[in-house]
Design a protein around this motif. Structure first.
Motif, PDB file in Angstrom:
ATOM      1  N   VAL A 111       0.869  -1.173   0.000  1.00 19.85           N
ATOM      2  CA  VAL A 111       0.000   0.000   0.000  1.00 19.85           C
ATOM      3  C   VAL A 111       0.909   1.227   0.000  1.00 19.85           C
ATOM      4  O   VAL A 111       1.765   1.364   0.868  1.00 19.85           O
ATOM      5  N   TYR A 112       0.716   2.091  -0.997  1.00 18.55           N
ATOM      6  CA  TYR A 112       1.451   3.342  -1.075  1.00 18.55           C
ATOM      7  C   TYR A 112       0.535   4.455  -0.571  1.00 18.55           C
ATOM      8  O   TYR A 112      -0.652   4.479  -0.884  1.00 18.55           O
ATOM      9  N   ALA A 113       1.101   5.380   0.175  1.00 21.30           N
ATOM     10  CA  ALA A 113       0.341   6.533   0.656  1.00 21.30           C
ATOM     11  C   ALA A 113       1.111   7.799   0.333  1.00 21.30           C
ATOM     12  O   ALA A 113       2.339   7.792   0.283  1.00 21.30           O
ATOM     13  N   TYR A 114       0.374   8.860   0.086  1.00 19.00           N
ATOM     14  CA  TYR A 114       0.985  10.165  -0.095  1.00 19.00           C
ATOM     15  C   TYR A 114       0.505  11.075   1.024  1.00 19.00           C
ATOM     16  O   TYR A 114      -0.582  10.900   1.553  1.00 19.00           O
ATOM     17  N   GLU A 115       1.350  12.019   1.365  1.00 19.10           N
ATOM     18  CA  GLU A 115       1.062  12.942   2.457  1.00 19.10           C
ATOM     19  C   GLU A 115       0.614  14.274   1.875  1.00 19.10           C
ATOM     20  O   GLU A 115       1.251  14.807   0.967  1.00 19.10           O
ATOM     21  N   LYS A 116      -0.486  14.790   2.362  1.00 21.38           N
ATOM     22  CA  LYS A 116      -0.986  16.088   1.928  1.00 21.38           C
ATOM     23  C   LYS A 116      -1.508  16.820   3.156  1.00 21.38           C
ATOM     24  O   LYS A 116      -2.410  16.327   3.839  1.00 21.38           O
ATOM     25  N   ASP A 117      -0.907  17.963   3.464  1.00 22.43           N
ATOM     26  CA  ASP A 117      -1.318  18.772   4.612  1.00 22.43           C
ATOM     27  C   ASP A 117      -1.327  17.970   5.908  1.00 22.43           C
ATOM     28  O   ASP A 117      -2.241  18.087   6.727  1.00 22.43           O
ATOM     29  N   GLY A 118      -0.332  17.110   6.072  1.00 22.34           N
ATOM     30  CA  GLY A 118      -0.188  16.340   7.299  1.00 22.34           C
ATOM     31  C   GLY A 118      -1.077  15.109   7.397  1.00 22.34           C
ATOM     32  O   GLY A 118      -1.082  14.436   8.419  1.00 22.34           O
ATOM     33  N   VAL A 119      -1.834  14.811   6.355  1.00 17.50           N
ATOM     34  CA  VAL A 119      -2.710  13.644   6.350  1.00 17.50           C
ATOM     35  C   VAL A 119      -2.259  12.701   5.236  1.00 17.50           C
ATOM     36  O   VAL A 119      -1.919  13.150   4.144  1.00 17.50           O
ATOM     37  N   ASP A 120      -2.267  11.405   5.523  1.00 17.46           N
ATOM     38  CA  ASP A 120      -1.884  10.408   4.519  1.00 17.46           C
ATOM     39  C   ASP A 120      -3.119   9.885   3.804  1.00 17.46           C
ATOM     40  O   ASP A 120      -4.152   9.624   4.433  1.00 17.46           O
ATOM     41  N   TYR A 121      -2.986   9.720   2.488  1.00 12.53           N
ATOM     42  CA  TYR A 121      -4.063   9.212   1.637  1.00 12.53           C
ATOM     43  C   TYR A 121      -3.545   8.029   0.821  1.00 12.53           C
ATOM     44  O   TYR A 121      -2.363   7.977   0.485  1.00 12.53           O
ATOM     45  N   ILE A 122      -4.434   7.121   0.454  1.00 17.96           N
ATOM     46  CA  ILE A 122      -4.064   5.965  -0.357  1.00 17.96           C
ATOM     47  C   ILE A 122      -3.758   6.426  -1.778  1.00 17.96           C
ATOM     48  O   ILE A 122      -4.586   7.083  -2.415  1.00 17.96           O
ATOM     49  N   ALA A 123      -2.592   6.077  -2.261  1.00 15.64           N
ATOM     50  CA  ALA A 123      -2.168   6.444  -3.605  1.00 15.64           C
ATOM     51  C   ALA A 123      -2.171   5.248  -4.547  1.00 15.64           C
ATOM     52  O   ALA A 123      -2.441   5.400  -5.735  1.00 15.64           O
ATOM     53  N   SER A 124      -1.866   4.064  -4.015  1.00 14.01           N
ATOM     54  CA  SER A 124      -1.742   2.903  -4.882  1.00 14.01           C
ATOM     55  C   SER A 124      -1.721   1.629  -4.057  1.00 14.01           C
ATOM     56  O   SER A 124      -1.338   1.649  -2.887  1.00 14.01           O
ATOM     57  N   VAL A 125      -2.142   0.554  -4.687  1.00 15.26           N
ATOM     58  CA  VAL A 125      -1.992  -0.782  -4.119  1.00 15.26           C
ATOM     59  C   VAL A 125      -1.415  -1.654  -5.227  1.00 15.26           C
ATOM     60  O   VAL A 125      -1.930  -1.657  -6.349  1.00 15.26           O
ATOM     61  N   ILE A 126      -0.358  -2.361  -4.923  1.00 12.83           N
ATOM     62  CA  ILE A 126       0.292  -3.223  -5.909  1.00 12.83           C
ATOM     63  C   ILE A 126       0.263  -4.659  -5.400  1.00 12.83           C
ATOM     64  O   ILE A 126       0.694  -4.937  -4.283  1.00 12.83           O
ATOM     65  N   LEU A 127      -0.262  -5.558  -6.225  1.00 12.26           N
ATOM     66  CA  LEU A 127      -0.364  -6.974  -5.865  1.00 12.26           C
ATOM     67  C   LEU A 127       0.915  -7.694  -6.270  1.00 12.26           C
ATOM     68  O   LEU A 127       1.461  -7.427  -7.339  1.00 12.26           O
TER      69      LEU A 127
END
Length: 189
Positions: A111-127
């Motif tokens: 699970v990849y996450a990106y940080e925006k304004d101090g909050v992490d969001y899901i960016a990608s999932v790689i199987l």
């Protein structure tokens, strides 16, 4: 071996021109780092700081693991809490925007996450193996015809990369020699 090769390629793409630092908690070893990266450039690196994260919704592709839905652009914390402690964790300074790229490795997917304004969001999932599937039942090592049967023929194709767009996400398949070798869910900007 294939996972490590794909990971090494992605690691080089992700880190070219940027510094990186493993975290102290769960610091990943060099071999874990190469396995932690996915088959494509980090989706987090493609999310510019000026963009507001889209609200997670049902209008995109959603990966599901053990009954836990993982939509793109969703807040990462509640999802990661449900998934439990990852096997490894890696972060690096993002090249394209202020903040960090964060990668959480589980047994069969990252699970990849990106940080925006101090909050992490899901960016990608790689199987990474055939023990996990898409909701439509496609898994690694399926044939191209299985992908088309499940998702139709409305895809874009660039070399061996087959991309399906839906809402605020993409579902990407690398197909080599008529066999799925990579599956990635990706948040679109």
């Amino acid at each position: 071996m294939k996972k490590a090769s794909i990971g090494l390629i992605a690691l080089l793409m992700l880190l070219s021109g940027c510094g990186n630092k493993p975290t102290e908690e769960g610091a990943a070893s060099p071999s874990a780092l190469s396995q932690t990266e996915g088959a494509a450039t980090s989706p987090a690196a493609s999310t510019p700081a000026s963009e507001t994260p889209e609200q997670a919704s049902d209008d995109g592709f959603v990966f599901e693991a053990n009954g836990i839905s993982i939509p793109m652009h969703a807040k990462a914390a509640p999802i990661l809490d449900k998934l439990g402690k990852p096997q490894s964790y890696f972060e690096s300074q993002a090249c394209a925007f202020p903040g960090l790229n964060k990668i959480y490795q589980y047994s069969s997917f990252d699970v990849y996450a990106y940080e925006k304004d101090g909050v992490d969001y899901i960016a990608s999932v790689i199987l990474f193996d055939d023990t996990v599937t898409t909701k439509e039942g496609v898994t690694l090592f399926n044939k191209k015809s299985d992908v088309i049967k499940a998702y139709g023929d409305k895809f874009t194709n660039n070399l061996n990369l087959y991309v399906y767009d839906q809402g605020k996400s993409q579902l990407r398949f690398v197909i080599e020699n008529d066999q799925v070798t990579s599956i990635e869910y990706l948040a679109k900007i």
